[in-house]
Design a protein around this motif. Structure first.
Motif, PDB file in Angstrom:
ATOM      1  N   LEU A  18     -39.018   3.819  66.987  1.00 44.23           N
ATOM      2  CA  LEU A  18     -39.684   2.528  66.916  1.00 44.23           C
ATOM      3  C   LEU A  18     -38.764   1.433  66.379  1.00 44.23           C
ATOM      4  CD1 LEU A  18     -42.460   2.797  67.996  1.00 44.23           C
ATOM      5  CD2 LEU A  18     -43.408   2.454  65.717  1.00 44.23           C
ATOM      6  N   THR A  19     -38.129   1.706  65.241  1.00 39.83           N
ATOM      7  CA  THR A  19     -37.247   0.675  64.681  1.00 39.83           C
ATOM      8  C   THR A  19     -36.068   0.416  65.600  1.00 39.83           C
ATOM      9  OG1 THR A  19     -36.460   2.471  63.279  1.00 39.83           O
ATOM     10  CG2 THR A  19     -37.728   0.741  62.221  1.00 39.83           C
ATOM     11  N   ARG A  20     -35.553   1.475  66.198  1.00 41.06           N
ATOM     12  CA  ARG A  20     -34.436   1.301  67.121  1.00 41.06           C
ATOM     13  C   ARG A  20     -34.821   0.365  68.261  1.00 41.06           C
ATOM     14  NH1 ARG A  20     -29.753   3.624  69.638  1.00 41.06           N
ATOM     15  NH2 ARG A  20     -29.244   4.645  67.685  1.00 41.06           N
ATOM     16  N   ASP A  21     -35.960   0.625  68.850  1.00 43.86           N
ATOM     17  CA  ASP A  21     -36.421  -0.232  69.937  1.00 43.86           C
ATOM     18  C   ASP A  21     -36.670  -1.649  69.450  1.00 43.86           C
ATOM     19  OD1 ASP A  21     -36.245   1.962  71.492  1.00 43.86           O
ATOM     20  OD2 ASP A  21     -38.380   2.185  71.904  1.00 43.86           O
ATOM     21  N   VAL A  50     -36.452  -5.026  59.057  1.00 40.64           N
ATOM     22  CA  VAL A  50     -35.693  -4.053  58.274  1.00 40.64           C
ATOM     23  C   VAL A  50     -34.533  -4.791  57.612  1.00 40.64           C
ATOM     24  CG1 VAL A  50     -36.228  -2.033  59.681  1.00 40.64           C
ATOM     25  CG2 VAL A  50     -34.253  -3.455  60.244  1.00 40.64           C
ATOM     26  N   SER A  51     -33.864  -4.132  56.689  1.00 39.34           N
ATOM     27  CA  SER A  51     -32.740  -4.786  56.032  1.00 39.34           C
ATOM     28  C   SER A  51     -31.527  -4.812  56.945  1.00 39.34           C
ATOM     29  CB  SER A  51     -32.388  -4.040  54.754  1.00 39.34           C
ATOM     30  OG  SER A  51     -31.625  -2.906  55.063  1.00 39.34           O
ATOM     31  N   ASN A  57     -27.151   1.250  60.155  1.00 38.65           N
ATOM     32  CA  ASN A  57     -27.420   2.682  60.215  1.00 38.65           C
ATOM     33  C   ASN A  57     -27.798   3.101  61.632  1.00 38.65           C
ATOM     34  OD1 ASN A  57     -26.895   2.999  57.519  1.00 38.65           O
ATOM     35  ND2 ASN A  57     -29.043   2.809  56.894  1.00 38.65           N
ATOM     36  N   TYR A  58     -28.232   2.137  62.420  1.00 37.28           N
ATOM     37  CA  TYR A  58     -28.633   2.445  63.787  1.00 37.28           C
ATOM     38  C   TYR A  58     -27.534   2.118  64.789  1.00 37.28           C
ATOM     39  CZ  TYR A  58     -33.447   3.526  62.596  1.00 37.28           C
ATOM     40  OH  TYR A  58     -34.566   4.130  62.099  1.00 37.28           O
ATOM     41  N   ALA A  65     -26.118  -2.864  69.720  1.00 38.85           N
ATOM     42  CA  ALA A  65     -27.568  -3.027  69.758  1.00 38.85           C
ATOM     43  C   ALA A  65     -27.997  -3.648  71.089  1.00 38.85           C
ATOM     44  CB  ALA A  65     -28.028  -3.901  68.604  1.00 38.85           C
ATOM     45  N   LEU A  66     -27.134  -4.443  71.656  1.00 39.46           N
ATOM     46  CA  LEU A  66     -27.469  -5.125  72.911  1.00 39.46           C
ATOM     47  C   LEU A  66     -27.189  -4.242  74.127  1.00 39.46           C
ATOM     48  CD1 LEU A  66     -25.876  -8.510  71.873  1.00 39.46           C
ATOM     49  CD2 LEU A  66     -28.314  -8.129  72.256  1.00 39.46           C
ATOM     50  N   ILE A  67     -26.057  -3.615  74.117  1.00 41.65           N
ATOM     51  CA  ILE A  67     -25.617  -2.843  75.282  1.00 41.65           C
ATOM     52  C   ILE A  67     -26.204  -1.444  75.303  1.00 41.65           C
ATOM     53  CG2 ILE A  67     -23.595  -1.938  76.478  1.00 41.65           C
ATOM     54  CD1 ILE A  67     -23.852  -4.930  76.454  1.00 41.65           C
ATOM     55  N   GLY A  68     -26.344  -0.855  74.140  1.00 43.74           N
ATOM     56  CA  GLY A  68     -26.777   0.535  74.083  1.00 43.74           C
ATOM     57  C   GLY A  68     -25.580   1.454  74.159  1.00 43.74           C
TER      58      GLY A  68
END
Lengths: 204, 204
Positions: A18-21, A50-51, A57-58, A65-68
């Motif tokens: 969920l947070t990742r998405d 989130v902080s 951490n992800y 985060a944009l490209i994956g």
DNA sequence: ATAAAAACTTGCAGAGCGTGCAAGTTTCCT
DNA sequence: AGGAAACTTGCACGCTCTGCAAGTTTTTAT
């Protein structure tokens, strides 16, 4: 332990997904609106509630985060490539191995539209997208060399892998640019066919 | 003012070229020895005996000092591409337009060896190298589209440009990897020929 | 149910990258 | 010689990303 993959994921894993998405979509939306330079990691994290530290951490970078990170698909891709019967030409084998990836992308096409739109508007990201392909290439090269039974210093596998990557990339960008009249698979097929034909000039 | 290019450059320009070269070679040598992550801009600047701030007056990033900014060549490349007679197939036209670039690189082969070795050891840089090519691609696409007289939404020019870029890149890396038995031009020629033939599997 | 173990989040401190600005210094032009 | 233009430098600043040492939540085992 092969059954373990079928057990439903626990609360922890659900939250993680969920947070990742939340982070990716927040990142994409913000960058689509304000541009890559004008969006900070802090803003993205805030939008995902989130902080900023958790963001890292992800993802190892804002771009990621944009490209994956297609590392997960890569294993699958290689497995399919190995599984392709030896009679099939290398180029075609790569295209076949890509079908599953293509279908996943076609299914998530809204996400990919947004992502590719963001990439087109921020050329710095195109770099990263290509880089991802480039990493996949390294692995593909070895598999192809095995397949063809050529010595490792032979240039052919590297050439085939690089060209296949280029063909896939152009099909991808075209898919994003066109009104979505045609499925990605068709465009990929067309590009690979043109390459296999030696890229003759079209008659105007 | 066309004669102005023949006048010898003044002291200022000579110094500029000197510091620029000092910075690139310092960067390449340091990174070759310690790895990309373990070399700071400050160290590079110190080795070249300028301030860190001056470094950024010459290069917009650490990577750029290592890879170089091929923007200058790009103009020349496009000019040659436009000058190629219309009968020549697009792929071959690109290869011909590249010859001058290839010769320059062959002449500076020691520098390019070091550069490509550094790139191979630091995959993050491969990204940048490809990105440079990708930028060149954008310009090439339009020229090719004109040449072929196809509508701008036609996918062919983009495909040809991308594939040509991929072929050039593999030739480049191969040139760096092999003991320098063969000139770069030969390897480029070979790669383009294989593409024009549709990349058939070699017989083992 | 409960307590220990494992995993995740967060803040903090810090190194590095890259940029804008306001000096100083060197080169150029006349 | 003297002013204009170009180049260098230090300084301050915001941002990215990492390591560490807490805290908090989920899992696992008893």
């Amino acid at each position: 332990m092969t059954v373990a993959e079928q057990t439903a994921p626990g609360r922890r894993d659900r939250k993680k997904r969920l947070t990742r998405d939340a982070l990716t979509t927040a990142a994409l939306r913000l960058v689509a609106e304000h541009g890559l330079e004008n969006v900070t990691v802090e803003q993205i994290s805030e939008a995902a509630d989130v902080s900023a530290r958790t963001f890292f951490n992800y993802f190892s970078s804002k771009d990621e985060a944009l490209i994956g990170n297609p590392a997960a698909d890569r294993e699958l891709l290689l497995a399919r490539l190995v599984a392709t019967p030896p009679g099939v030409p290398a180029l075609e084998a790569i295209r076949l191995a890509l079908t599953e990836t293509v279908e996943t992308m076609q299914a998530d096409r809204e996400l990919w539209r947004l992502r590719l739109a963001v990439i087109e508007r921020n050329p710095a990201l195109l770099t990263r997208l290509i880089a991802g392909n480039a990493e996949a290439e390294r692995a593909i090269v070895e598999t192809i060399a095995d397949r063809l039974g050529v010595p490792p210093d032979h240039g052919h596998p590297a050439l085939v892998a690089a060209v296949a990557g280029a063909a896939f990339r152009t099909a991808l960008l075209r898919w994003a640019a066109e009104a979505d009249t045609r499925p990605l698979g068709d465009l990929v097929h067309e590009a690979f066919a043109a390459v296999a034909a030696g890229l003759p000039d079209p008659r105007p």
